[in-house]
Design a protein around this motif. Sequence first.
Motif, PDB file in Angstrom:
ATOM      1  N   ALA A   1       0.828  -1.212   0.000  1.00 17.88           N
ATOM      2  CA  ALA A   1       0.000   0.000   0.000  1.00 17.88           C
ATOM      3  C   ALA A   1       0.861   1.259   0.000  1.00 17.88           C
ATOM      4  N   LEU A   2       1.882   1.269   0.836  1.00 15.67           N
ATOM      5  CA  LEU A   2       2.769   2.439   0.881  1.00 15.67           C
ATOM      6  C   LEU A   2       3.497   2.630  -0.449  1.00 15.67           C
ATOM      7  N   GLU A   3       3.947   1.543  -1.044  1.00 18.72           N
ATOM      8  CA  GLU A   3       4.625   1.628  -2.340  1.00 18.72           C
ATOM      9  C   GLU A   3       3.663   2.099  -3.434  1.00 18.72           C
ATOM     10  N   SER A   4       2.418   1.612  -3.388  1.00 17.44           N
ATOM     11  CA  SER A   4       1.456   2.029  -4.415  1.00 17.44           C
ATOM     12  C   SER A   4       1.134   3.514  -4.283  1.00 17.44           C
ATOM     13  N   ARG A   5       1.138   4.022  -3.074  1.00 18.43           N
ATOM     14  CA  ARG A   5       0.917   5.465  -2.888  1.00 18.43           C
ATOM     15  C   ARG A   5       2.129   6.262  -3.356  1.00 18.43           C
TER      16      ARG A   5
ATOM     17  N   THR B   1       4.317   5.475  -5.636  1.00 20.31           N
ATOM     18  CA  THR B   1       4.471   5.432  -7.093  1.00 20.31           C
ATOM     19  C   THR B   1       3.182   5.777  -7.838  1.00 20.31           C
ATOM     20  N   VAL B   2       2.173   6.165  -7.096  1.00 16.12           N
ATOM     21  CA  VAL B   2       0.856   6.502  -7.657  1.00 16.12           C
ATOM     22  C   VAL B   2       0.367   5.368  -8.567  1.00 16.12           C
ATOM     23  N   ASP B   3       0.143   4.220  -7.938  1.00 14.36           N
ATOM     24  CA  ASP B   3      -0.319   3.024  -8.641  1.00 14.36           C
ATOM     25  C   ASP B   3      -1.701   2.635  -8.107  1.00 14.36           C
ATOM     26  N   PRO B   4      -2.761   3.261  -8.647  1.00 14.70           N
ATOM     27  CA  PRO B   4      -4.099   2.971  -8.138  1.00 14.70           C
ATOM     28  C   PRO B   4      -4.544   1.528  -8.374  1.00 14.70           C
ATOM     29  N   ASP B   5      -3.984   0.869  -9.388  1.00 13.77           N
ATOM     30  CA  ASP B   5      -4.358  -0.527  -9.643  1.00 13.77           C
ATOM     31  C   ASP B   5      -3.905  -1.436  -8.502  1.00 13.77           C
ATOM     32  N   ALA B   6      -2.710  -1.192  -7.986  1.00  8.71           N
ATOM     33  CA  ALA B   6      -2.216  -1.998  -6.865  1.00  8.71           C
ATOM     34  C   ALA B   6      -3.079  -1.764  -5.637  1.00  8.71           C
ATOM     35  N   GLU B   7      -3.460  -0.511  -5.407  1.00 14.58           N
ATOM     36  CA  GLU B   7      -4.305  -0.209  -4.254  1.00 14.58           C
ATOM     37  C   GLU B   7      -5.677  -0.871  -4.404  1.00 14.58           C
ATOM     38  N   GLN B   8      -6.248  -0.824  -5.591  1.00 16.39           N
ATOM     39  CA  GLN B   8      -7.539  -1.476  -5.820  1.00 16.39           C
ATOM     40  C   GLN B   8      -7.442  -2.985  -5.638  1.00 16.39           C
ATOM     41  N   ALA B   9      -6.329  -3.563  -6.055  1.00 13.98           N
ATOM     42  CA  ALA B   9      -6.132  -5.007  -5.869  1.00 13.98           C
ATOM     43  C   ALA B   9      -6.090  -5.352  -4.382  1.00 13.98           C
ATOM     44  N   LEU B  10      -5.412  -4.523  -3.589  1.00 13.64           N
ATOM     45  CA  LEU B  10      -5.370  -4.743  -2.141  1.00 13.64           C
ATOM     46  C   LEU B  10      -6.764  -4.630  -1.524  1.00 13.64           C
ATOM     47  N   ILE B  11      -7.500  -3.634  -1.950  1.00 13.26           N
ATOM     48  CA  ILE B  11      -8.862  -3.465  -1.437  1.00 13.26           C
ATOM     49  C   ILE B  11      -9.689  -4.707  -1.749  1.00 13.26           C
ATOM     50  N   GLY B  12      -9.603  -5.186  -2.986  1.00 15.66           N
ATOM     51  CA  GLY B  12     -10.344  -6.385  -3.372  1.00 15.66           C
ATOM     52  C   GLY B  12      -9.931  -7.603  -2.565  1.00 15.66           C
TER      53      GLY B  12
END
Length: 138
Positions: free
Chosen positions: A54-58, A60-71
Motif C-alpha cells: 500500500a505504501l509503495e502504491s501510494r 508510485t501513484v499506482d491505483p491498480d495496486a491499491e484497488q487489488a489490495l482493497i479487493g
Amino acid sequence: MEPVVLAAGTALVAAMASDAWEAARGALVDLWRKGKPEEAEAVGNELQRARTVALESRRTVDPDAEQALIGFWRMRLDHLLRERPDLARELRGVLEDDLVPTLGAGERDRATTLLGRAEAHDHARIYQAGRDQHIHGG
C-alpha cells in the motif's frame, strides 16, 4: 458482499498509509482472533506485508495496486463473515472505531459512503437514497 465488508476493505487499505496503522492492524487481528484464532497470527503478517504494498502504491501513484489490495481484503473479510456471521457487528465496530478515525476527510468519505446508517425514534421517518431522491405528496 455486505456493505460493511466493502467499507471495511476500503478503509483498511487507506489506513495502511496512516500513522495510526498499528492500532488499526491490532483491531483487525483481534477480530480474527475472535473468529478464527488459528489464523490470527498469519493475518497479522499478511496485513504487515500488505501495508508495504500500500505504501509503495501510494509512493508510485499506482491505483491498480491499491484497488487489488482493497479487493483482496474485502474477500478475506467476506470469507470471515461467511464463516462467522456473528462477527458482522464487531467488524462494523472496528470500521467505525479503529479504521475510519485514522483516515483523512477524502478517504473517510470514500469508505463511509459505502455504508448507510439511520436511526429513527417515536414517529420519525427516515428516507435514504444512494443518489437522487424525490418525495412528492404530503
